[in-house]
Scaffold this motif. Structure first.
Motif, short mmCIF file in Angstrom:
data_model
loop_
_atom_site.label_atom_id
_atom_site.label_comp_id
_atom_site.label_asym_id
_atom_site.label_seq_id
_atom_site.Cartn_x
_atom_site.Cartn_y
_atom_site.Cartn_z
N UNK A 1 -9.97 -5.47 -0.11
CA UNK A 1 -9.51 -4.87 1.15
C UNK A 1 -9.86 -3.38 1.15
N UNK A 2 -10.60 -2.98 2.17
CA UNK A 2 -11.10 -1.60 2.26
C UNK A 2 -9.94 -0.61 2.33
N UNK A 3 -9.95 0.36 1.43
CA UNK A 3 -8.84 1.32 1.38
C UNK A 3 -8.81 2.23 2.61
N UNK A 4 -9.90 2.30 3.34
CA UNK A 4 -9.91 3.13 4.56
C UNK A 4 -8.82 2.70 5.54
N UNK A 5 -8.49 1.42 5.50
CA UNK A 5 -7.50 0.91 6.46
C UNK A 5 -6.08 0.96 5.92
N UNK A 6 -5.88 1.53 4.71
CA UNK A 6 -4.55 1.52 4.09
C UNK A 6 -4.06 2.94 3.81
N UNK A 7 -2.76 3.11 3.82
CA UNK A 7 -2.18 4.40 3.43
C UNK A 7 -2.19 4.48 1.90
N UNK A 8 -2.72 5.57 1.35
CA UNK A 8 -2.76 5.68 -0.11
C UNK A 8 -1.36 5.94 -0.66
N UNK B 1 0.40 1.94 0.68
CA UNK B 1 -0.40 0.70 0.75
C UNK B 1 -0.20 -0.03 2.09
N UNK B 2 0.45 0.62 3.04
CA UNK B 2 0.68 -0.02 4.33
C UNK B 2 -0.60 0.03 5.18
N UNK B 3 -0.79 -1.02 5.95
CA UNK B 3 -1.93 -1.08 6.87
C UNK B 3 -1.82 0.05 7.89
N UNK B 4 -2.95 0.69 8.18
CA UNK B 4 -2.94 1.70 9.23
C UNK B 4 -3.05 1.03 10.60
N UNK C 1 -1.64 -2.34 11.34
CA UNK C 1 -0.50 -3.19 11.67
C UNK C 1 0.71 -2.71 10.87
N UNK C 2 1.65 -2.02 11.50
CA UNK C 2 2.82 -1.54 10.76
C UNK C 2 3.57 -2.71 10.12
N UNK C 3 4.01 -2.50 8.88
CA UNK C 3 4.77 -3.54 8.20
C UNK C 3 3.92 -4.47 7.33
N UNK C 4 2.60 -4.31 7.42
CA UNK C 4 1.70 -5.15 6.60
C UNK C 4 1.19 -4.31 5.42
N UNK C 5 1.31 -4.85 4.21
CA UNK C 5 0.93 -4.12 3.01
C UNK C 5 -0.02 -4.96 2.15
N UNK C 6 -0.92 -4.30 1.45
CA UNK C 6 -1.80 -4.97 0.48
C UNK C 6 -1.65 -4.24 -0.85
N UNK C 7 -1.40 -4.99 -1.92
CA UNK C 7 -1.22 -4.35 -3.23
C UNK C 7 -1.96 -5.15 -4.32
N UNK C 8 -2.17 -4.51 -5.45
CA UNK C 8 -2.75 -5.18 -6.61
C UNK C 8 -4.25 -5.38 -6.48
N UNK C 9 -4.70 -6.47 -7.09
CA UNK C 9 -6.14 -6.69 -7.24
C UNK C 9 -6.87 -6.96 -5.93
N UNK C 10 -6.16 -7.38 -4.89
CA UNK C 10 -6.86 -7.70 -3.63
C UNK C 10 -7.39 -6.43 -2.96
N UNK D 1 0.66 0.25 -7.49
CA UNK D 1 0.53 -0.04 -6.05
C UNK D 1 1.75 -0.79 -5.56
N UNK D 2 2.33 -1.65 -6.42
CA UNK D 2 3.55 -2.37 -6.03
C UNK D 2 4.71 -1.39 -5.84
N UNK D 3 4.82 -0.43 -6.75
CA UNK D 3 5.91 0.55 -6.65
C UNK D 3 5.75 1.40 -5.40
N UNK D 4 4.50 1.76 -5.09
CA UNK D 4 4.24 2.58 -3.90
C UNK D 4 4.67 1.85 -2.64
N UNK D 5 4.33 0.56 -2.55
CA UNK D 5 4.72 -0.22 -1.38
C UNK D 5 6.23 -0.39 -1.33
N UNK D 6 6.83 -0.70 -2.48
CA UNK D 6 8.28 -0.96 -2.51
C UNK D 6 9.08 0.24 -2.00
N UNK D 7 8.60 1.43 -2.29
CA UNK D 7 9.29 2.65 -1.83
C UNK D 7 9.35 2.72 -0.30
#
Ligand code: FDA
Length: 397
Positions: free
Chosen positions: A347-354, A357-360, A362-371, A389-395
């Motif tokens: 999943x291209x990081x351009x579309x995610x918050x560093x 890990x939230x999608x830029x 679709x609010x509420x959608x997150x991608x973490x880990x190896x994907x 990445x899991x900890x970042x999303x969980x926060x």
């Protein structure tokens, strides 16, 4: 059909998914983790030869491949290897540092899985295994996941279904499908940390050397040099050095190998010529390379194996040094998804918050880990990315 409601549904009960569920649950969120496998975190189980190389204490963003080399920095800085060590220690587990900052669990990988499951259970997180994910929809600011066990809905959806490596263990392209469904770009996934294969005469030669290993410096055209062991296999070349190089390698490119890493080889050979003039070049090679490998090298055009060192001209010494320190071979390919330890691209990081890990898109959608398009070197970095990445999303959940 009844619908279950949660604050967050996490797809994938691997390293990243379980850890994210536990961390978000600790913040009071109602969590459901879903996986189609019979058992959770199977890749943790087989990792590190069963001892789970769960982190690397030297982790830095430079140990990762990504189209955006800065993307991983924020998450890695906010959840460090020492943070994970603290968690491991709080469960009474211990570790041993092997080479290059790699930490392995003394109680084996099963203990790390149990730790993740205990953490999830302690915060009331629910885990549903053997549950197929059939469809994902976003409507009314909620995610609706249709599964083989009914429909579940949540405010947030975390996609942690990993990459494509080792399909036999349940790997699937679900994360990429969901990413595309919601308008994200996916950088073409490719097998990484994977042995090289060869064909024809090289395959036969390497197969006959199977089991032989030697320390080398090796690099792909576009990658850094790795100073680790190279191993001949029945199909080609493996060992940590080649696995690392494979992540940077592109089809039809050569791999460059220095068989005398860190040595001024021509000078060393000139000194040997003075000290032991009657020694043959082949015997000299056997002094620092495995005998079977030295025998093979002695068949190379620039290597007059039977010549005594005394009879080597300066020009020959330079040619020998060049042949041994700049050996170039072009693999036919790699062993592919069947044995790749990880998936590069994703999943291209351009579309995610560093930061989260939230999608830029679709609010509420997150991608973490190896994907995600962040791929670690061999040596515990991939798990550290899963935790961070899991900890970042969980926060943010
Ligand atoms: P992971 O793959 O762990 O989890 C994904 C989960 O999603 C799985 O449980 C899977 O069943 C589930 N899933 C997939 N598709 C689904 C679908 N369609 N529906 C429902 N569920 C689905 N790294 C490291 O740092 N140190 C090490 O020692 C090793 N060793 C190692 C050995 C071997 C042999 C391999 C193959 C890999 C490693 N790795 C490693 C890499 C490491 O295992 C990997 O990077 C992490 O497990 C990635 O964690 P994730 O949670 O992102 O995915």
């Amino acid at each position: 059909m009844l619908t279950d409601f949660f604050d967050t549904v996490v797809l994938g009960a691997g390293a990243a998914g379980l850890f994210c569920g536990a961390r978000a649950g600790a913040r009071g969120r109602r969590i459901l983790v879903i996986d189609h496998a019979k058992r959770p975190a199977e890749k943790v189980r087989i990792s590190g030869g069963g001892r789970c190389n769960f982190t690397n204490i030297d982790t830095a963003a430079s140990n990762f491949l990504s189209a955006n080399p800065h993307f991983a920095k924020s998450a890695l800085a906010r959840y460090t290897p020492w943070d994970f060590c603290g968690l491991v220690a709080s469960h009474g587990l211990t570790w041993t540092e092997k080479t290059l900052g790699q930490l392995f669990c003394d109680q084996k990988s099963g203990a790390i899985i149990q730790m993740l499951l205990d953490e999830l259970a302690a915060v009331g997180g629910e885990l549903r295994l053997e549950t197929e994910i059939r469809a994902v929809r976003h409507a009314d600011s909620q995610f609706h996941v249709t599964t083989s066990g009914g429909e579940v809905s949540a405010k947030n959806l975390v996609v942690a279904t990993g990459g494509l490596s080792i399909p036999k263990m349940g790997a699937s392209g679900l994360a990429y499908e969901i990413a595309r469904q919601f308008g994200h770009e996916v950088i073409a996934p490719r097998p990484a940390l994977v042995p090289f294969t060869f064909s024809g005469a090289l395959k036969e030669t390497f197969s006959s050397l199977s089991g032989v290993s030697a320390p080398v410096d090796a690099h792909a055209e576009q990658g850094p040099a790795f100073h680790e062991a190279m191993l001949f296999t029945h199909r080609g070349l493996s060992g940590p050095a080649m696995l690392q190089v494979s992540s940077y390698w592109r089809e039809s490119e050569p791999v460059s190998i220095d068989l005398a890493p860190g040595q001024p080889l021509a000078e060393t050979l000139r000194a040997a010529k003075e000290a032991s003039p009657r020694t043959s070049l082949k015997s000299w090679l056997t002094g620092w390379l495995p005998a079977r490998f030295a025998d093979y090298i002695a068949t190379w055009p620039d290597i007059p194996g039977d010549k005594q060192l005394a009879n080597l001209s300066n020009r020959e010494i330079e040619a020998i040094s060049l042949a041994l320190t700049k050996w170039q071979i072009v693999p036919t390919g790699t062993e592919g998804w069947r044995t790749a330890e990880v998936t590069a691209g994703g999943v291209d990081t351009d579309g995610l918050s560093s930061r989260s890990m939230e999608s830029k898109l679709v609010p509420g959608l997150y991608f973490i880990g190896e994907c995600v398009d962040v791929t670690g070197w061999l040596g515990g970095y991939n798990f550290q990315w899963a935790w961070a990445s899991a900890a970042a999303a969980a926060e943010a959940l």
